[in-house]
Design a protein around this motif. Structure first.
Motif: not given
Length: 243
Positions: A81-102
């Motif tokens: 797994a990797r992170t990115f210099q410029i973070v681009r979460p799914f901005s329109g989703l909740t923090v929790l839903d971002n993790l659930i997808i992952a």
């Protein structure tokens, strides 16, 4: 056997070489720093390992399997797994839903929505975002988005985590807190880490070994205390030999 091995890896874009004949090994459980000036090829190396860019020549091996010819989603499922210099979460989703997808993808895919939810909430607790679970990801502070970026990567269940400048833009207090969080996550989830970072004190605290890139080639490799006094590295960063 090394967990990760790069053998004479090169990456060219047309006539421009971003990485040239780069080789290094990472043992399971290690924390390796990848250091170099802007444009040295560090993020390109991460992209080659993660499969988001194809290698031009050379081979990459992970856990005994050659991965340089595999697509990114299969490499993720193997445990990178990797992170990115410029973070681009799914901005329109909740923090929790971002993790659930992952959590529903990657190496340790959750078998159900409920198990993905449980894993995600546990990780949010670990990274200090539990109270932000129902907040839209796009409304987090930079420090919060950086933590979310790490949390999303952790949610895939990796063996190897590539951290790309996760401390950039943070205040000194935020850097100190993030370092403690990364140390905790590494121990709790038994992670192997490769870290790109310009904050030298962070590399000194986190890493047992540092690899230095310069113009896409390995310039030096060694313990942090040795790297910081290496005249080749000082010259590469400041353009002249230190007196």
């Amino acid at each position: 056997m090394s967990l990760l091995r790069l053998d004479d890896v090169s990456k060219s874009y047309g006539g421009v070489s971003a990485v040239r004949n780069f080789s290094f090994d990472v043992e399971e459980g290690e924390v390796i720093g990848l250091m170099g000036a802007n444009g040295a090829g560090k993020t390109t190396v991460f992209s080659l390992i993660a499969g988001t860019q194809p290698v031009t020549t050379g081979q990459i091996w992970f856990a005994g399997q050659r991965i340089d010819q595999k697509p990114a989603y299969l490499i993720s499922r193997l445990g990178i797994a990797r992170t990115f210099q410029i973070v681009r979460p799914f901005s329109g989703l909740t923090v929790l839903d971002n993790l659930i997808i992952a959590a529903q993808h990657g190496h340790d895919r959750a078998p159900s929505r409920s198990s993905a939810d449980a894993r995600s909430r546990a990780i949010l607790q670990e990274v200090g975002l539990a109270d932000q679970a129902n907040r839209l990801a796009g409304t987090l502070t930079l420090a919060g988005r950086k933590r979310l970026e790490i949390a999303r990567a952790i949610a895939t269940g990796p063996r190897l985590l590539l951290l790309d400048e996760v401390l950039a833009g943070l205040t000194a207090t935020e850097v100190a807190a993030a370092l403690e969080m990364i140390k905790h996550l590494r121990q709790h989830y038994q992670l192997t880490l490769v870290v790109i970072e310009h904050v030298m004190r962070a590399l000194m605290k986190l890493c047992s070994r540092i690899v230095v890139l310069h113009h896409g080639e390995m310039l030096a490799e060694g313990a942090p205390a040795d790297v910081v006094v290496d005249q080749r590295i000082i010259s590469a960063y400041f353009g002249k030999r230190a007196s």
